[in-house]
Design a protein around this motif. Structure first.
Motif, PDB file in Angstrom:
ATOM      1  N   HIS A   1      -3.163  -4.519   7.772  1.00 58.82           N
ATOM      2  CA  HIS A   1      -2.196  -3.545   7.282  1.00 58.82           C
ATOM      3  C   HIS A   1      -0.954  -3.644   8.163  1.00 58.82           C
ATOM      4  O   HIS A   1      -1.012  -3.315   9.349  1.00 58.82           O
ATOM      5  CB  HIS A   1      -2.758  -2.127   7.341  1.00 58.82           C
ATOM      6  CG  HIS A   1      -3.981  -1.917   6.510  1.00 58.82           C
ATOM      7  ND1 HIS A   1      -4.771  -0.779   6.593  1.00 58.82           N
ATOM      8  CD2 HIS A   1      -4.554  -2.699   5.555  1.00 58.82           C
ATOM      9  CE1 HIS A   1      -5.775  -0.880   5.733  1.00 58.82           C
ATOM     10  NE2 HIS A   1      -5.670  -2.030   5.101  1.00 58.82           N
TER      11      HIS A   1
ATOM     12  N   ALA B   1      -8.575  -5.074   9.239  1.00 58.96           N
ATOM     13  CA  ALA B   1      -8.824  -3.824   8.522  1.00 58.96           C
ATOM     14  C   ALA B   1     -10.117  -3.861   7.731  1.00 58.96           C
ATOM     15  O   ALA B   1     -10.378  -2.958   6.939  1.00 58.96           O
ATOM     16  CB  ALA B   1      -7.652  -3.509   7.584  1.00 58.96           C
TER      17      ALA B   1
ATOM     18  N   TYR C   1      -2.175  -7.792  15.146  1.00 52.79           N
ATOM     19  CA  TYR C   1      -2.584  -6.884  14.072  1.00 52.79           C
ATOM     20  C   TYR C   1      -4.105  -6.806  14.032  1.00 52.79           C
ATOM     21  O   TYR C   1      -4.800  -7.821  14.131  1.00 52.79           O
ATOM     22  CB  TYR C   1      -2.040  -7.354  12.718  1.00 52.79           C
ATOM     23  CG  TYR C   1      -0.532  -7.261  12.651  1.00 52.79           C
ATOM     24  CD1 TYR C   1       0.095  -6.050  12.356  1.00 52.79           C
ATOM     25  CD2 TYR C   1       0.249  -8.370  12.933  1.00 52.79           C
ATOM     26  CE1 TYR C   1       1.477  -5.960  12.339  1.00 52.79           C
ATOM     27  CE2 TYR C   1       1.632  -8.287  12.922  1.00 52.79           C
ATOM     28  CZ  TYR C   1       2.240  -7.074  12.617  1.00 52.79           C
ATOM     29  OH  TYR C   1       3.607  -6.981  12.622  1.00 52.79           O
TER      30      TYR C   1
ATOM     31  N   THR D   1      -0.713   3.154  10.628  1.00 56.26           N
ATOM     32  CA  THR D   1      -1.550   1.978  10.385  1.00 56.26           C
ATOM     33  C   THR D   1      -2.645   1.806  11.434  1.00 56.26           C
ATOM     34  O   THR D   1      -3.399   0.837  11.384  1.00 56.26           O
ATOM     35  CB  THR D   1      -0.690   0.703  10.320  1.00 56.26           C
ATOM     36  OG1 THR D   1       0.155   0.636  11.474  1.00 56.26           O
ATOM     37  CG2 THR D   1       0.165   0.671   9.064  1.00 56.26           C
TER      38      THR D   1
ATOM     39  N   THR E   1      -8.401  -8.903   6.311  1.00 60.04           N
ATOM     40  CA  THR E   1      -7.268  -8.160   5.789  1.00 60.04           C
ATOM     41  C   THR E   1      -6.577  -7.414   6.918  1.00 60.04           C
ATOM     42  O   THR E   1      -7.221  -6.985   7.892  1.00 60.04           O
ATOM     43  CB  THR E   1      -7.700  -7.159   4.699  1.00 60.04           C
ATOM     44  OG1 THR E   1      -8.649  -6.238   5.255  1.00 60.04           O
ATOM     45  CG2 THR E   1      -8.324  -7.885   3.520  1.00 60.04           C
TER      46      THR E   1
ATOM     47  N   ARG F   1       2.908  -2.587   8.934  1.00 61.15           N
ATOM     48  CA  ARG F   1       3.999  -1.658   8.673  1.00 61.15           C
ATOM     49  C   ARG F   1       5.336  -2.353   8.906  1.00 61.15           C
ATOM     50  O   ARG F   1       5.518  -3.064   9.895  1.00 61.15           O
ATOM     51  CB  ARG F   1       3.900  -0.422   9.572  1.00 61.15           C
ATOM     52  CG  ARG F   1       5.014   0.598   9.296  1.00 61.15           C
ATOM     53  CD  ARG F   1       4.864   1.844  10.142  1.00 61.15           C
ATOM     54  NE  ARG F   1       3.630   2.562   9.854  1.00 61.15           N
ATOM     55  CZ  ARG F   1       3.464   3.362   8.808  1.00 61.15           C
ATOM     56  NH1 ARG F   1       4.433   3.523   7.922  1.00 61.15           N
ATOM     57  NH2 ARG F   1       2.313   3.975   8.622  1.00 61.15           N
TER      58      ARG F   1
ATOM     59  N   LEU G   1       0.818  -1.199   0.000  1.00 59.74           N
ATOM     60  CA  LEU G   1       0.000   0.000   0.000  1.00 59.74           C
ATOM     61  C   LEU G   1       0.859   1.259   0.000  1.00 59.74           C
ATOM     62  O   LEU G   1       0.404   2.334  -0.384  1.00 59.74           O
ATOM     63  CB  LEU G   1      -0.933  -0.001   1.210  1.00 59.74           C
ATOM     64  CG  LEU G   1      -1.905  -1.185   1.295  1.00 59.74           C
ATOM     65  CD1 LEU G   1      -2.713  -1.109   2.582  1.00 59.74           C
ATOM     66  CD2 LEU G   1      -2.834  -1.200   0.082  1.00 59.74           C
TER      67      LEU G   1
ATOM     68  N   VAL H   1       4.134  -0.258   4.050  1.00 60.24           N
ATOM     69  CA  VAL H   1       2.879  -0.850   4.535  1.00 60.24           C
ATOM     70  C   VAL H   1       2.412  -1.918   3.553  1.00 60.24           C
ATOM     71  O   VAL H   1       2.275  -1.649   2.356  1.00 60.24           O
ATOM     72  CB  VAL H   1       1.770   0.211   4.718  1.00 60.24           C
ATOM     73  CG1 VAL H   1       0.457  -0.464   5.131  1.00 60.24           C
ATOM     74  CG2 VAL H   1       2.180   1.242   5.762  1.00 60.24           C
TER      75      VAL H   1
ATOM     76  N   ALA I   1      -6.130   0.982  10.143  1.00 57.43           N
ATOM     77  CA  ALA I   1      -6.710  -0.332   9.839  1.00 57.43           C
ATOM     78  C   ALA I   1      -8.000  -0.597  10.617  1.00 57.43           C
ATOM     79  O   ALA I   1      -9.050  -0.855  10.006  1.00 57.43           O
ATOM     80  CB  ALA I   1      -5.684  -1.436  10.071  1.00 57.43           C
TER      81      ALA I   1
ATOM     82  N   TYR J   1      -1.883   6.075   3.326  1.00 59.19           N
ATOM     83  CA  TYR J   1      -1.745   5.162   2.193  1.00 59.19           C
ATOM     84  C   TYR J   1      -3.067   4.773   1.529  1.00 59.19           C
ATOM     85  O   TYR J   1      -3.070   4.162   0.473  1.00 59.19           O
ATOM     86  CB  TYR J   1      -0.988   3.904   2.633  1.00 59.19           C
ATOM     87  CG  TYR J   1      -1.556   3.242   3.873  1.00 59.19           C
ATOM     88  CD1 TYR J   1      -2.611   2.342   3.795  1.00 59.19           C
ATOM     89  CD2 TYR J   1      -1.039   3.527   5.133  1.00 59.19           C
ATOM     90  CE1 TYR J   1      -3.140   1.762   4.914  1.00 59.19           C
ATOM     91  CE2 TYR J   1      -1.558   2.940   6.278  1.00 59.19           C
ATOM     92  CZ  TYR J   1      -2.600   2.066   6.163  1.00 59.19           C
ATOM     93  OH  TYR J   1      -3.138   1.484   7.286  1.00 59.19           O
TER      94      TYR J   1
ATOM     95  N   LEU K   1      -0.516  -4.828   2.680  1.00 69.63           N
ATOM     96  CA  LEU K   1      -1.826  -5.412   2.925  1.00 69.63           C
ATOM     97  C   LEU K   1      -1.703  -6.927   2.811  1.00 69.63           C
ATOM     98  O   LEU K   1      -1.176  -7.437   1.823  1.00 69.63           O
ATOM     99  CB  LEU K   1      -2.851  -4.894   1.922  1.00 69.63           C
ATOM    100  CG  LEU K   1      -4.279  -5.437   2.050  1.00 69.63           C
ATOM    101  CD1 LEU K   1      -5.291  -4.375   1.656  1.00 69.63           C
ATOM    102  CD2 LEU K   1      -4.497  -6.683   1.190  1.00 69.63           C
TER     103      LEU K   1
END
Length: 341
Positions: free
Chosen positions: A165, A153, A150, A214, A163, A167, A113, A117, A217, A248, A119
């Motif tokens: 995102h 998103a 994480y 991020t 999904t 970093r 992205l 970053v 997300a 992004y 995806l």
């Protein structure tokens, strides 16, 4: 030895084994105490010991200072009882209604992205769906026993994939792999859903969404949830980055602002360079909120991103803008470095 823990003001009770943290015992019992990182870094699980005593494990001073601890403050993610306890905490009624599962997943898509970053789309097993609330996160279980967290998103209603995102943190155990050797069809194991950051849908208050990096997300997932439920609540998204490229998915946010009647978008860049040609808002993203909203008394705020951004927003919004502390919901994106006291 087993200790009894009573939560006030809700009156909920649960047992905690010797050596077990208060938060772990609460989650096991289905009692919805707020939490985030579970490692003593973010402060989301902070509460108060009303009766009894605990021993705290390693934690960040910014999450719980010595002065706060001396006054009865506690981080329940690293607090182990020495006796029966009465604790003061804001219990989340609907936070634990989806079971936490360990699941395999297959990497179905990798897409950059921005320069740092990625995806990641994860395909879940055909016969199993992950139930979660928009805003929650998963923990990847790595081979050496370590874990990395994480946020999803995407809102849960969209498809059978989730999904993320990610970093790139140079030298990072997981992110180096994501940006070098990971490929589509790789198998990743995770545990989730985790966390108590999600939309409170029992309110009609206008919403401020605050994201840095991020931290966008889970905020993206919240927006998708609001769209899905056809919410009419006014929403303003403030997204901050050092440079314009850090925003992004800026075009998606602009599309929301153009097509959703109750949605506004304010991008903020803190360190724009002449070559960026940036003509938008500058400075700290939470300060942009304060410039636009001198009073937040009747708002809800959902903040995600770097700990310094989340901590600064909470302090300034509650101290200077009259935001009720109980209307500030946050997910502080702690890194491995943040977990070292």
């Amino acid at each position: 030895m087993t200790f009894q823990v009573t939560v006030t003001p809700s009156g909920s009770q649960f047992s905690c084994e010797e050596g077990e943290t208060v938060l772990s015992a609460a989650l096991r019992a289905g009692v919805g105490l707020p939490y985030g990182c579970k490692n003593g870094a973010c402060g989301s699980c902070k509460g108060k010991i009303v009766e009894g005593s605990v021993t705290h494990g390693v934690h960040q001073q910014r999450a719980l200072s010595d002065a706060e601890e001396a006054e009865g403050g506690s981080l329940f993610c690293c607090a182990r009882p020495n006796s029966d306890l009465k604790i003061e905490a804001r219990e989340i009624v609907s936070g634990g209604d989806y079971p936490i599962k360990k699941m395999p997943s297959r990497v179905s898509k990798l897409e950059k992205l921005s320069h740092d970053v990625m995806l990641i789309s994860l395909q879940l097993p055909a016969n199993e769906r992950l139930q979660y609330r928009a805003g929650q996160y998963i923990e990847f279980m790595l081979r050496d026993g370590k874990r990395r967290s994480y946020s999803m998103a995407n809102a849960p209603h969209l498809d059978d994939q989730i999904t993320l995102h990610v970093r790139h943190m140079p030298g990072g155990l997981f992110t180096d792999q994501v940006f070098s050797t990971m490929k589509e069809r790789d198998i990743l194991r995770f545990e989730g859903p985790q966390g108590t950051f999600f939309l409170r849908e029992d309110s009609n208050k206008p919403i401020i969404l605050l994201a840095s990096g991020t931290g966008f997300a889970p905020i993206k997932a919240l927006v998708e949830q609001l769209i899905h439920t056809e919410s009419t609540r006014p929403v303003t998204l403030y997204w901050g980055g050092r440079r314009p490229e850090d925003l992004y998915m800026n075009s998606l946010c602009e599309e929301w602002a153009a097509t959703l009647p109750n949605f506004k978008y304010v991008p903020v860049v803190s360190d724009a360079q002449p070559e960026d040609g940036w003509t938008g808002r500058t400075g700290f993203v939470h300060r942009a909120v304060m410039e636009d909203h001198a009073e937040l008394l009747n708002y809800q705020v959902y903040a995600c991103g770097a700990p310094i951004v989340v901590d600064s927003a909470k302090f300034d919004f509650t101290a200077m803008c009259q935001l009720p502390a109980e209307e500030f919901y946050a997910d502080s994106f702690t890194s491995e470095a943040d977990l070292v006291a």
